[in-house]
Design a protein around this motif. Structure first.
Motif, short mmCIF file in Angstrom:
data_model
loop_
_atom_site.label_atom_id
_atom_site.label_comp_id
_atom_site.label_asym_id
_atom_site.label_seq_id
_atom_site.Cartn_x
_atom_site.Cartn_y
_atom_site.Cartn_z
N LEU A 174 0.83 -1.20 0.00
CA LEU A 174 0.00 0.00 0.00
C LEU A 174 0.86 1.25 0.00
O LEU A 174 0.57 2.22 -0.70
CB LEU A 174 -0.92 -0.02 1.23
N ARG A 175 1.92 1.21 0.78
CA ARG A 175 2.82 2.38 0.81
C ARG A 175 3.41 2.65 -0.57
O ARG A 175 3.49 3.80 -1.01
CB ARG A 175 3.94 2.14 1.81
N ARG A 176 3.81 1.58 -1.29
CA ARG A 176 4.39 1.77 -2.61
C ARG A 176 3.38 2.39 -3.58
O ARG A 176 3.71 3.32 -4.33
CB ARG A 176 4.88 0.43 -3.14
N LYS A 177 2.14 1.89 -3.52
CA LYS A 177 1.11 2.42 -4.43
C LYS A 177 0.77 3.87 -4.10
O LYS A 177 0.61 4.70 -5.00
CB LYS A 177 -0.13 1.55 -4.36
N LEU A 178 0.65 4.18 -2.82
CA LEU A 178 0.34 5.55 -2.44
C LEU A 178 1.47 6.50 -2.82
O LEU A 178 1.23 7.64 -3.25
CB LEU A 178 0.06 5.62 -0.94
N ALA A 179 2.70 6.04 -2.64
CA ALA A 179 3.85 6.87 -3.01
C ALA A 179 3.85 7.13 -4.52
O ALA A 179 4.12 8.25 -4.97
CB ALA A 179 5.14 6.22 -2.57
N ALA A 180 3.58 6.09 -5.31
CA ALA A 180 3.55 6.25 -6.77
C ALA A 180 2.43 7.19 -7.19
O ALA A 180 2.61 8.03 -8.08
CB ALA A 180 3.38 4.88 -7.43
N ARG A 181 1.27 7.07 -6.53
CA ARG A 181 0.15 7.95 -6.87
C ARG A 181 0.46 9.39 -6.52
O ARG A 181 0.19 10.32 -7.29
CB ARG A 181 -1.10 7.48 -6.12
N SER A 182 1.06 9.60 -5.34
CA SER A 182 1.42 10.96 -4.93
C SER A 182 2.47 11.55 -5.87
O SER A 182 2.40 12.72 -6.25
CB SER A 182 1.95 10.94 -3.49
N ARG A 183 3.44 10.71 -6.28
CA ARG A 183 4.49 11.17 -7.18
C ARG A 183 3.91 11.55 -8.55
O ARG A 183 4.26 12.59 -9.12
CB ARG A 183 5.54 10.08 -7.32
N ALA A 184 3.01 10.74 -9.05
CA ALA A 184 2.39 11.03 -10.36
C ALA A 184 1.60 12.33 -10.30
O ALA A 184 1.60 13.12 -11.26
CB ALA A 184 1.49 9.86 -10.77
N ARG A 185 0.93 12.56 -9.18
CA ARG A 185 0.15 13.79 -9.03
C ARG A 185 1.06 15.02 -9.03
O ARG A 185 0.76 16.04 -9.65
CB ARG A 185 -0.68 13.74 -7.76
N ARG A 186 2.20 14.92 -8.35
CA ARG A 186 3.12 16.06 -8.30
C ARG A 186 3.77 16.29 -9.66
O ARG A 186 3.99 17.43 -10.07
CB ARG A 186 4.18 15.83 -7.24
N ALA A 244 2.43 15.78 -12.48
CA ALA A 244 1.41 16.27 -13.41
C ALA A 244 0.89 17.64 -13.01
O ALA A 244 -0.13 18.10 -13.50
CB ALA A 244 0.25 15.28 -13.48
N ASP A 245 1.59 18.32 -12.11
CA ASP A 245 1.17 19.64 -11.65
C ASP A 245 1.00 20.59 -12.82
O ASP A 245 1.78 20.56 -13.78
CB ASP A 245 2.21 20.19 -10.67
N ALA A 254 4.39 23.94 -14.59
CA ALA A 254 5.48 23.13 -15.15
C ALA A 254 6.76 23.28 -14.32
O ALA A 254 7.49 22.31 -14.11
CB ALA A 254 5.74 23.54 -16.60
N ASN A 255 7.02 24.49 -13.85
CA ASN A 255 8.25 24.69 -13.05
C ASN A 255 8.21 23.87 -11.77
O ASN A 255 9.18 23.23 -11.38
CB ASN A 255 8.39 26.17 -12.71
N ARG A 256 7.06 23.90 -11.09
CA ARG A 256 6.94 23.14 -9.85
C ARG A 256 7.06 21.64 -10.12
O ARG A 256 7.69 20.90 -9.35
CB ARG A 256 5.62 23.45 -9.17
N ALA A 257 6.46 21.18 -11.20
CA ALA A 257 6.53 19.76 -11.54
C ALA A 257 7.98 19.33 -11.81
O ALA A 257 8.42 18.27 -11.35
CB ALA A 257 5.66 19.46 -12.76
N VAL A 258 8.74 20.16 -12.52
CA VAL A 258 10.13 19.83 -12.83
C VAL A 258 10.98 19.82 -11.56
O VAL A 258 11.86 18.97 -11.39
CB VAL A 258 10.69 20.82 -13.87
N ILE A 259 10.70 20.75 -10.66
CA ILE A 259 11.42 20.77 -9.38
C ILE A 259 11.16 19.48 -8.61
O ILE A 259 12.07 18.87 -8.04
CB ILE A 259 11.01 22.00 -8.55
N GLU A 260 9.90 19.01 -8.60
CA GLU A 260 9.56 17.76 -7.93
C GLU A 260 10.28 16.58 -8.59
O GLU A 260 10.75 15.66 -7.90
CB GLU A 260 8.05 17.54 -7.97
N ARG A 295 10.83 14.71 -17.53
CA ARG A 295 10.08 13.52 -17.12
C ARG A 295 10.71 12.25 -17.70
O ARG A 295 10.85 11.24 -17.00
CB ARG A 295 8.62 13.62 -17.57
N ALA A 296 11.09 12.30 -18.97
CA ALA A 296 11.70 11.13 -19.60
C ALA A 296 13.02 10.77 -18.92
O ALA A 296 13.31 9.59 -18.67
CB ALA A 296 11.92 11.40 -21.09
N GLN A 297 13.83 11.79 -18.60
CA GLN A 297 15.10 11.52 -17.92
C GLN A 297 14.87 10.96 -16.52
O GLN A 297 15.62 10.12 -16.03
CB GLN A 297 15.93 12.80 -17.85
N THR A 298 13.82 11.46 -15.86
CA THR A 298 13.49 10.97 -14.51
C THR A 298 13.09 9.50 -14.55
O THR A 298 13.56 8.69 -13.74
CB THR A 298 12.36 11.81 -13.91
#
Length: 803
Positions: free
Chosen positions: A706-718, A720-721, A724-730, A774-777
């Protein structure tokens, strides 16, 4: 229900049971409380709270180990009454602490969920100092620790039920885990150790408490050693493998190991020892160091740097002190300043005692931090230059401050684990010893860097504050300083006493009257710095640098005695004298203490205690505070004074004394094996054990998935902000966390450049740039995952949720 009857046990066996129960209770109380504190970064005094956890565990152990129900009940009621009394007596403080903690919880939840949610508590409590927040939050957590001790004491010592104990403490960990917030490793592992030992001794704990206690005392050291090994082997965020044990030691002994640690002998200090933010010059005797590491620094640049600890404004004759809190409140919110009515005067008729004054409102600077002014000026003038990153870990410096590079770009809203105190220093957050800071190291007041827009307006208002508070010289010292300066010819030809003490016009038609000389209040930055250079040369001409300088005699003014009697000293003497001489010349100046370090880009360097130093800051209008070296033999190597052909002279240092070898700690004797205890025949419920273990493992596995899924979901949300600048910083932050698991790898250079552009410039990244990062990440994440061994991959994926 089965309870332990201690009266049936002998004194020796009863002592073993009490010792085991006490250790377990402390693990439970400490782990529960500090999981909550570290997960939400509550501002508390870790040392006081640790002692409270220890006292709560001891008190609960005594209360619930008493066999007589009447006495036990009476003590429980007394303990509850004591807690209730504290709540009633300290209700106001607890209310403030609750609001501060609530603000931290809301902010942490908002950060984890990718929102900007925050709780504004100023309407209820007004503006709070960082110290007040720590005091009130600590008090609240202490009361909670007392209640937690009674709760776990009843469940563990009296009821002796593992499951009730587990569910009685697990919610404190479940709250942050529900939004993928992980507490600090130390309390988390101690809490897991508490539960693990509870599972191991669950059955014998009721039938054979003595055997369970011996098992606990035998296994607990081994389990603790195993968990300590995990702290070393498992990388954490910002992990430095060789530093982990020292880091853990510092966290656990925050208030013990560093309290009272000083930089020189005879209780002397450079404003760096212990947790003080004052400089006691009466203790400035012969220097004596042991060569221990004070700071550990990793920088993006190579060179000789000054790490600023704190500045002090008020000279008392025996030391340097901070400005009062009221002054900093005025700086933020505005104040009334007396100005002379020029219309009522002419230069020929001017008489200070008959001058007419009127009050003029000066706006405050709000949330601006004057320490940031030089970096902001350089960024506005040279936006193409990137800031440099500094990772600074405090090992044995002052416990009160964060040591920062000059031209600091990290602003208050981007600061974590620390808080700016007025314009003087950066206060360290409790339990936080490593800070990541950004600075523009090449900024200097002679490069043409100027503040613009709202930044310039804030600096204009700050100038008035500087002139009111950083030109003060004690009256009984003025004549000495004026006489020396009149003979020195600094600032031009020699002047008489009457010519030097005069009135000078400030900016915006403001007249300033004082007994300080005012040659420098209106001159440009280069002229102020030239005056500082002349003062340093003048001091070097008739004084001697001597690290063995004795204490100033009692009753003597520190600076006056240095300039007129001893004529020998070290950095504290030179910085104090130069600051006051510059003030006498009308140049705003202040005393600063910290460390000097020689960095190598990309490498960690240790800064020894004998690199502690003191120097002067001079204020340059339109730019900010500039550091100035005034001690003979030390080369400041500041950008504004560098000469390519100049070779820095070696810095004199005090002789160090060898560090004594630590005494070996004898290992504790291992308890013998458990003895079988006779008892009545009972129903065999041991088969339930075989269900408990798989159930616990399944529960743990489910939680990790559950932790892995929640972390992935939170990461995807950040990622997709909409910004664009904030998303790249994340994305870049995520890449930095991945690189911890991939030594030798580096983030893509263009992706790193775009991330810095997103964070430090006004440029708005395009969709194409965003997709490139995103691709490099994603590429780095795949490669990092594939490069791990199977067990490291499990840690990466499920424990940290990074892939």
């Amino acid at each position: 229900m089965n309870h332990v009857n201690h009266e049936k046990l002998g004194v020796q066996r009863r002592s073993v049971v009490l010792l085991a129960d006490g250790l377990m209770l402390f693990l439970g109380v400490y782990g529960s409380i500090f999981c909550l504190v570290t997960a939400f970064q509550l501002p508390v005094d870790g040392g006081k709270l640790t002692l409270t956890c220890l006292a709560a565990a001891a008190a609960a152990l005594i209360v619930f180990s008493i066999p007589r129900l009447g006495v036990r009940l009476l003590l429980v009621l007394a303990a509850l009454a004591a807690l209730a009394g504290v709540v009633v007596w300290e209700y106001g403080q607890l209310r403030v602490g609750a609001l501060v903690c609530a603000r931290q919880v809301v902010a942490t939840f908002g950060w984890s969920l990718g929102t900007s949610a925050e709780l504004d508590i100023s309407a209820w409590v007004g503006t709070l100092s960082f110290l007040r927040e720590v005091q009130t939050s600590t008090l609240l957590c202490q009361v909670f620790a007392g209640a937690m001790g009674l709760w776990l004491g009843w469940l563990f010592v009296r009821v002796r039920s593992f499951w009730l104990t587990f569910w009685g403490s697990f919610p404190l960990l479940m709250v942050p885990l529900s939004v993928t917030i992980t507490p600090a490793w130390t309390p988390l592992l101690l809490l897991v150790l508490f539960w693990g030992m509870g599972v191991l001794t669950r059955l014998p704990n009721k039938r054979d408490p003595y055997g369970a206690a011996k098992t606990t005392l035998c296994v607990l050291p081994l389990a603790a050693a195993l968990l300590a090994g995990l702290l070393v082997l498992l990388p954490g965020e910002g992990y430095q493998r060789s530093d982990q044990i020292e880091r853990l030691r510092l966290q656990l002994t925050d208030w013990v190991t560093m309290a009272g640690r000083e930089m020189v002998s005879g209780d002397g200090n450079l404003g760096l020892g212990g947790g003080s933010t004052e400089v006691d010059l009466t203790k400035a005797g012969p220097l004596n160091y042991d060569g221990s590491t004070a700071l550990r620094v990793e920088a993006d640049t190579t060179g000789h740097i000054y790490l600023r600890g704190l500045s002090a404004a008020v000279y008392t004759g025996e030391g340097w002190e901070q400005l009062p809190d009221e002054a900093y409140e005025e700086l933020k919110n505005g104040w009334m300043r007396q100005e002379m009515n020029l219309d009522a005067l002419t230069s020929s008729q001017f008489q200070p005692d008959r001058a007419l004054y009127h009050d003029v409102p000066i706006p405050g600077i709000g949330d601006y931090q004057p320490i940031n002014f030089p970096a902001l000026a350089d960024r506005s003038t040279h936006p193409q230059v990137n800031a440099k990153r500094y990772i600074i870990e405090n090992l044995a410096g002052s416990t009160a401050v964060v040591y920062t590079p000059y031209q600091l770009l990290t602003t208050p809203e981007r600061m974590t684990g620390a808080e700016f105190i007025g314009d003087a220093y950066l206060a360290r957050g409790t339990g936080v010893w490593k800070h990541v800071l950004y600075a523009r190291d090449e900024a200097n007041p002679l490069s043409g860097a100027v503040l613009t827009g709202a930044d310039a307006e804030a600096e204009q208002n700050y100038r008035f504050f500087v002139r009111e508070h950083y030109l003060q010289v004690p009256e009984d010292l003025q004549e000495t300083l004026v006489s020396l300066l009149a003979e020195s010819g600094i600032g031009g030809t020699a002047r008489s006493l009457e010519e030097l003490i005069h009135i000078s016009e400030f900016d915006k038609g403001t007249i300033y009257y004082g007994s300080s000389l005012t040659l420098g209040v209106n001159i440009a930055a280069e002229e102020r710095l030239e005056l500082a250079r002349q003062v340093a040369e003048f001091l070097a001409g008739f004084t001697e640098y001597d690290p063995d300088t004795p204490l100033t005699p009692a009753g003597e003014d520190f600076v006056s005695y240095f300039l007129t009697e001893s004529c020998r000293g070290y950095c504290m003497h030179y910085a104090s004298a130069a600051a006051l001489m510059l003030r006498t010349l009308g140049v705003p100046a202040r005393y600063v203490s910290g460390y000097v370090a020689d960095t190598v880009a990309g490498e960690r360097v240790d800064v020894p205690d004998y690199n502690a130093h003191a120097w002067v800051e001079v204020y340059c209008d339109g730019y900010g505070w500039q550091s100035v070296e005034v001690t003979p033999g030390f080369n400041g190597d500041f950008p504004w004074e560098r000469d390519p052909d100049e070779t820095a002279p070696p810095s004199p240092s005090a002789p160090s004394t060898p560090t004594p070898d630590p005494s070996p700690t004898p290992s504790a004797p291992q308890p013998t094996h458990s003895a079988n205890q006779p008892g009545k025949a009972k129903v065999d419920w041991s088969w339930l054990w075989w269900l408990t273990v798989p159930a616990a493992l399944l529960l743990l596995a489910g939680a990790l998935v559950l932790r892995r899924k929640l972390a992935a979901r939170s990461r995807a949300r950040r990622f997709a902000d909409e910004d664009a600048n904030r998303a790249v910083i994340e994305m870049y932050v995520y890449m930095e966390r991945l690189l911890v698991f991939a030594p030798g790898r580096k983030a893509d250079e263009r992706a790193e450049e775009l991330a810095k552009k997103a964070k430090f410039s006004q440029h708005i990244l395009t969709g194409e740039e965003r997709e490139f990062v995103r691709a490099q990440t994603e590429k780095l994440a795949r490669e990092t995952d594939l490069s791990q061994k199977w067990y490291q991959r499990l840690v990466l994926r499920y424990l940290y949720g990074l892939y």
